[in-house]
Design an enzyme around this catalytic site. Sequence first.
Site, PDB file in Angstrom:
ATOM      1  N   PRO A   1      65.537  69.419  22.911  1.00  0.00           N
ATOM      2  CA  PRO A   1      65.158  70.764  22.465  1.00  0.00           C
ATOM      3  C   PRO A   1      66.348  71.639  22.078  1.00  0.00           C
ATOM      4  O   PRO A   1      66.245  72.466  21.167  1.00  0.00           O
ATOM      5  CB  PRO A   1      64.421  71.333  23.688  1.00  0.00           C
TER       6      PRO A   1
ATOM      7  N   GLY B   1      46.039  72.407 -11.081  1.00  0.00           N
ATOM      8  CA  GLY B   1      45.202  72.824  -9.958  1.00  0.00           C
ATOM      9  C   GLY B   1      44.765  71.663  -9.096  1.00  0.00           C
ATOM     10  O   GLY B   1      44.667  71.777  -7.857  1.00  0.00           O
TER      11      GLY B   1
ATOM     12  N   ILE C   1      52.359  68.578 -12.490  1.00  0.00           N
ATOM     13  CA  ILE C   1      51.729  67.851 -13.588  1.00  0.00           C
ATOM     14  C   ILE C   1      50.218  67.785 -13.409  1.00  0.00           C
ATOM     15  O   ILE C   1      49.451  67.890 -14.373  1.00  0.00           O
ATOM     16  CB  ILE C   1      52.345  66.438 -13.704  1.00  0.00           C
TER      17      ILE C   1
ATOM     18  N   GLU D   1      66.632  62.218  11.074  1.00  0.00           N
ATOM     19  CA  GLU D   1      67.817  61.360  11.180  1.00  0.00           C
ATOM     20  C   GLU D   1      69.045  61.975  10.518  1.00  0.00           C
ATOM     21  O   GLU D   1      69.793  61.317   9.800  1.00  0.00           O
ATOM     22  CB  GLU D   1      67.513  59.956  10.646  1.00  0.00           C
TER      23      GLU D   1
END
Length: 390
Positions: A136, A347, A344, A370
């Site tokens: 953490p 929507g 491309i 990584e």
Amino acid sequence: MSDREPQPVERQLPTDEARDLLALVREIARREIAPKAAEEEDAGRFPREVFTLLSESGLLGLPYDAEYGGGDQPYEVYLQVLEELAAARLTVGLGLSVHTLASYALATYGTKQQQVEHLPAMLGGGLLGAYCLSEPSSGSDAASLRTKAVREGDDWVIDGTKAWITHGGVADFYTVMARTGEDGPRGITAFLVPGDAPGLSAAAPEKKMGMKGSPTAQVHFDGVRVDDERRIGEEGQGFTIALAALDSGRLGIAACAIGVAQAALDEAVAYATERRQFGRPIADFQGLRFMIADMATQIEAGRSLYLAAARLRDAGKPFAKQAAMAKLHCTDTAMKVTTDAVQILGGYGYTADFPAERLMREAKALQIVEGTNQIQRMVIARHVAGPEGR
């Protein structure tokens, strides 16, 4: 969506065995992985049965020694397997890369006795691994990790928490870096910890924007006791082992990124050749044709970069700089190509009915895992310009 089948990537493979291997991987990807990828990712389902199939097919230990259940394949071949799997579903491709990373310490630094006892099950016995370095409060600054291993007779007792662990909670073994001595990199040692060890537990998986089928979780060690026989390498050698593993692991991430990018390009081309506006396919318009050309060029450049680094590794030559370059370029390419694929498709690209949006969300993770791409730039600069503060 068009029924146009994407053309298989033309590959330069060193042997007939490698060509047969890639054909097997493509068949598994086409029949067992790709058809369920969208549904299972949406449901957050981890495909353990796919990893069982990969193990039964001899694909979980490809770059390792056949004496211990590996495939004796060069990295040049193994990485192209990863690319194929990641193109079908990143959870699977990345999962194999992480398993290979977790097996690296024992396969490279373990004693002969350790390798005989543990590697066959890890490489070909259906087990799945996880790699425990980050915590953490220590991510990029991995040498500051606080998880401790204290010697008690012939055992080590491990206490602490690891974070951002792929396969956390579902792995059968964990390669764990823990502090056994002084602060800094020289006080870290590597251990092989069984997934069912008393005192080992995993938190609920993180809720991520992509790769929902791949569990990423904190792993807690509360008085986990392991025999000294499960210490990998010498005391204090763990950080060296961790960095060596990551050099190879970064090539795995690069290959996965190119797989994701290739899948996005295939989707974009299939859509652009089917979708018609102003009386003709949108693929006929120069603006889109130039986008597609740039996407294809960056993918091919990334593939060449990771394969060149792999060939250096296979030849026993230094490749750390090239691994960092490959990870940086390929993952940035994946982010750019998937974003362009969404554009491309317009929507439709923004909806979950088409895979482009999922691929874009998954690509983002590859710029982080990584070693973030900022860390890769630091690594590259040290090789090119020397260490900071000379």
